[in-house]
Design an enzyme around this catalytic site. Structure first.
Site, PDB file in Angstrom:
ATOM      1  N   ASN A 187     -70.600  27.170  82.015  1.00  0.00           N
ATOM      2  CA  ASN A 187     -71.753  26.651  81.282  1.00  0.00           C
ATOM      3  C   ASN A 187     -71.200  25.633  80.287  1.00  0.00           C
ATOM      4  O   ASN A 187     -70.622  26.008  79.271  1.00  0.00           O
ATOM      5  CB  ASN A 187     -72.455  27.813  80.563  1.00  0.00           C
ATOM      6  CG  ASN A 187     -73.542  27.332  79.618  1.00  0.00           C
ATOM      7  OD1 ASN A 187     -73.916  26.165  79.626  1.00  0.00           O
ATOM      8  ND2 ASN A 187     -74.040  28.238  78.795  1.00  0.00           N
ATOM      9  N   TRP A 188     -71.390  24.354  80.617  1.00  0.00           N
ATOM     10  CA  TRP A 188     -70.772  23.312  79.785  1.00  0.00           C
ATOM     11  C   TRP A 188     -71.573  23.019  78.526  1.00  0.00           C
ATOM     12  O   TRP A 188     -71.143  22.226  77.686  1.00  0.00           O
ATOM     13  CB  TRP A 188     -70.555  22.044  80.613  1.00  0.00           C
ATOM     14  CG  TRP A 188     -69.518  22.246  81.692  1.00  0.00           C
ATOM     15  CD1 TRP A 188     -68.688  23.324  81.831  1.00  0.00           C
ATOM     16  CD2 TRP A 188     -69.202  21.363  82.770  1.00  0.00           C
ATOM     17  NE1 TRP A 188     -67.876  23.156  82.936  1.00  0.00           N
ATOM     18  CE2 TRP A 188     -68.170  21.960  83.533  1.00  0.00           C
ATOM     19  CE3 TRP A 188     -69.685  20.115  83.177  1.00  0.00           C
ATOM     20  CZ2 TRP A 188     -67.622  21.354  84.664  1.00  0.00           C
ATOM     21  CZ3 TRP A 188     -69.146  19.513  84.308  1.00  0.00           C
ATOM     22  CH2 TRP A 188     -68.118  20.130  85.044  1.00  0.00           C
ATOM     23  N   LYS A 189     -72.757  23.609  78.439  1.00  0.00           N
ATOM     24  CA  LYS A 189     -73.603  23.417  77.245  1.00  0.00           C
ATOM     25  C   LYS A 189     -73.757  21.923  76.965  1.00  0.00           C
ATOM     26  O   LYS A 189     -73.768  21.135  77.897  1.00  0.00           O
ATOM     27  CB  LYS A 189     -73.026  24.190  76.054  1.00  0.00           C
ATOM     28  CG  LYS A 189     -72.772  25.650  76.421  1.00  0.00           C
ATOM     29  CD  LYS A 189     -72.481  26.541  75.247  1.00  0.00           C
ATOM     30  CE  LYS A 189     -72.241  27.955  75.751  1.00  0.00           C
ATOM     31  NZ  LYS A 189     -72.034  28.914  74.656  1.00  0.00           N
ATOM     32  N   HIS A 249     -80.609  31.833  78.142  1.00  0.00           N
ATOM     33  CA  HIS A 249     -79.356  31.858  77.374  1.00  0.00           C
ATOM     34  C   HIS A 249     -79.685  32.139  75.903  1.00  0.00           C
ATOM     35  O   HIS A 249     -80.724  31.692  75.402  1.00  0.00           O
ATOM     36  CB  HIS A 249     -78.624  30.521  77.519  1.00  0.00           C
ATOM     37  CG  HIS A 249     -77.238  30.572  76.969  1.00  0.00           C
ATOM     38  ND1 HIS A 249     -76.986  30.472  75.617  1.00  0.00           N
ATOM     39  CD2 HIS A 249     -76.049  30.773  77.569  1.00  0.00           C
ATOM     40  CE1 HIS A 249     -75.682  30.587  75.423  1.00  0.00           C
ATOM     41  NE2 HIS A 249     -75.083  30.776  76.584  1.00  0.00           N
ATOM     42  N   GLU A 297     -78.716  30.869  73.293  1.00  0.00           N
ATOM     43  CA  GLU A 297     -78.937  29.667  72.475  1.00  0.00           C
ATOM     44  C   GLU A 297     -80.359  29.134  72.675  1.00  0.00           C
ATOM     45  O   GLU A 297     -80.940  28.549  71.764  1.00  0.00           O
ATOM     46  CB  GLU A 297     -77.868  28.611  72.806  1.00  0.00           C
ATOM     47  CG  GLU A 297     -76.516  29.024  72.220  1.00  0.00           C
ATOM     48  CD  GLU A 297     -75.301  28.562  73.001  1.00  0.00           C
ATOM     49  OE1 GLU A 297     -75.416  27.635  73.822  1.00  0.00           O
ATOM     50  OE2 GLU A 297     -74.218  29.151  72.802  1.00  0.00           O
ATOM     51  N   GLU A 304     -74.412  38.802  78.052  1.00  0.00           N
ATOM     52  CA  GLU A 304     -73.701  38.002  77.063  1.00  0.00           C
ATOM     53  C   GLU A 304     -74.030  38.509  75.660  1.00  0.00           C
ATOM     54  O   GLU A 304     -75.037  38.106  75.072  1.00  0.00           O
ATOM     55  CB  GLU A 304     -74.120  36.528  77.179  1.00  0.00           C
ATOM     56  CG  GLU A 304     -73.810  35.903  78.528  1.00  0.00           C
ATOM     57  CD  GLU A 304     -73.609  34.400  78.408  1.00  0.00           C
ATOM     58  OE1 GLU A 304     -72.552  33.928  78.828  1.00  0.00           O
ATOM     59  OE2 GLU A 304     -74.484  33.712  77.870  1.00  0.00           O
ATOM     60  N   GLY A 324     -68.685  32.202  71.990  1.00  0.00           N
ATOM     61  CA  GLY A 324     -68.060  31.134  71.225  1.00  0.00           C
ATOM     62  C   GLY A 324     -67.345  31.600  69.971  1.00  0.00           C
ATOM     63  O   GLY A 324     -66.994  30.802  69.113  1.00  0.00           O
ATOM     64  N   SER A 364     -66.666  34.571  75.229  1.00  0.00           N
ATOM     65  CA  SER A 364     -65.238  34.388  74.960  1.00  0.00           C
ATOM     66  C   SER A 364     -64.352  34.918  76.087  1.00  0.00           C
ATOM     67  O   SER A 364     -63.278  35.466  75.824  1.00  0.00           O
ATOM     68  CB  SER A 364     -64.853  35.008  73.621  1.00  0.00           C
ATOM     69  OG  SER A 364     -65.610  34.414  72.569  1.00  0.00           O
ATOM     70  N   GLY A 374     -68.303  29.683  78.802  1.00  0.00           N
ATOM     71  CA  GLY A 374     -68.618  28.525  77.975  1.00  0.00           C
ATOM     72  C   GLY A 374     -67.369  27.731  77.665  1.00  0.00           C
ATOM     73  O   GLY A 374     -66.880  26.952  78.486  1.00  0.00           O
ATOM     74  N   GLY A 375     -66.805  27.956  76.489  1.00  0.00           N
ATOM     75  CA  GLY A 375     -65.659  27.181  76.004  1.00  0.00           C
ATOM     76  C   GLY A 375     -64.534  26.992  77.015  1.00  0.00           C
ATOM     77  O   GLY A 375     -64.051  25.867  77.223  1.00  0.00           O
TER      78      GLY A 375
HETATM   79  P1  PGA Z   1     -68.224  31.271  75.545  1.00  0.00           P
HETATM   80  O1  PGA Z   1     -69.768  31.037  75.973  1.00  0.00           O
HETATM   81  O2  PGA Z   1     -67.457  31.526  76.807  1.00  0.00           O
HETATM   82  O3  PGA Z   1     -67.830  29.992  74.872  1.00  0.00           O
HETATM   83  O4  PGA Z   1     -68.200  32.429  74.632  1.00  0.00           O
HETATM   84  C1  PGA Z   1     -70.371  31.798  76.971  1.00  0.00           C
HETATM   85  C2  PGA Z   1     -71.797  31.373  77.169  1.00  0.00           C
HETATM   86  O5  PGA Z   1     -72.475  31.059  76.179  1.00  0.00           O
HETATM   87  O6  PGA Z   1     -72.296  31.333  78.299  1.00  0.00           O
END
Ligand code: PGA
Length: 250
Positions: free
Chosen positions: A9-11, A95, A97, A167, A173, A212, A233-234
């Site tokens: 997930n590149w956000k 998600h 966010e 999640e 993050g 993470s 994500g990251g």
């Molecule tokens: P993260 O994000 O790996 O940076 O913790 C995961 C996500 O939000 O899907």
């Protein structure tokens, strides 16, 4: 046997130039991944470039969100048929966010899940508790509520066409990963919850962990019986790290 899935997930990260490098880097290394399915979810505007570069490869792609509607006067939204135009296989819904910054309710997320299915896309339904909810001992109740909204609108059968991602919001993050035991406990709870409605669907359902996940903790997490991959994500923004997680999922 459930085939593991690792989805990036590149956000809202990257530029056309950096996305090209990332796509090419993942494509170059994908031969190392033996059995896991790999997907990336770039920002919408990079979907054409993603399709161009990944067509013919083993790697799937998808959107990070979608509208509940199929077309119309919804400024700023993107509809499922538009994702189809660029051959998306997956789309992330709910998600944290989106739930947090855009006040998306469980009911709205359920409608997005339904819209994705209606268009033949495979929704990745995100669920998870905040730190306050975990500390209050309501993790299972929160996850159940988020899951039940989808089951109420669509029946549990609908989950056969989707993926669930657990999640924990406090792990996204933050560098603070859930322990494999903590994650497994919630994953098993999710599977049991779905099994109450449909045993077969529950057994086939892929439940990803997100929060993470890194190459050095992926193996232990995905090694747990109810953890079928990751939503990253990251660590999905660096081809080497992302591929490291993909090979850990093999
Ligand atoms: P993260 O994000 O790996 O940076 O913790 C995961 C996500 O939000 O899907």
């Amino acid at each position: 046997m459930r085939r593991p899935l690792v989805a990036g997930n590149w956000k809202m990260n990257g530029s056309l130039e950096s996305i090209r490098g990332l796509l090419d880097g993942i494509k170059r290394g994908i031969g190392r991944v033996k059995s896991a399915e790999v997907a990336v979810c770039p920002p919408y505007v990079y979907l054409p470039e993603t399709q161009k570069r990944l067509t013919g490869s083993e790697i799937a792609w998808g959107g990070q969100d979608l509208s509940t509607e199929m077309s119309g006067a919804y400024t700023g939204e993107v509809a499922a048929p538009m994702l189809n135009d660029f051959c998306c296989k997956y789309v992330i819904v709910g998600h944290s966010e989106r739930r947090g910054y855009h006040a998306e309710s469980d009911e709205l997320v359920a409608k997005k899940f339904a819209a994705a299915r209606a268009a033949g896309l495979m929704p990745i339904l995100c669920v998870g508790e905040t730190l306050e909810e975990r500390e209050a001992g309501t993790t299972n109740a929160v996850v159940a509520r988020q899951l039940d909204a989808v089951i109420a609108l669509q029946e549990a059968d609908a989950l056969a066409d989707g993926v669930v991602a657990y999640e924990p919001v406090w792990a996204i993050g933050t560098g603070r990963t859930a322990t494999p035991e903590q994650a497994q406990e919630v994953h098993a709870f999710i599977r049991a919850r779905v099994a109450e409605s449909n045993q077969d669907v529950a057994e086939g359902l892929r439940i990803l962990y997100g929060g993470s996940m890194k190459p050095d903790n992926a193996k232990e997490l995905i090694g747990k019986p109810d953890i079928d991959g990751g939503l990253i994500g990251g660590a999905s923004l660096k081809a080497e790290d992302f591929l490291g997680i993909c090979t850990a999922a093999d």
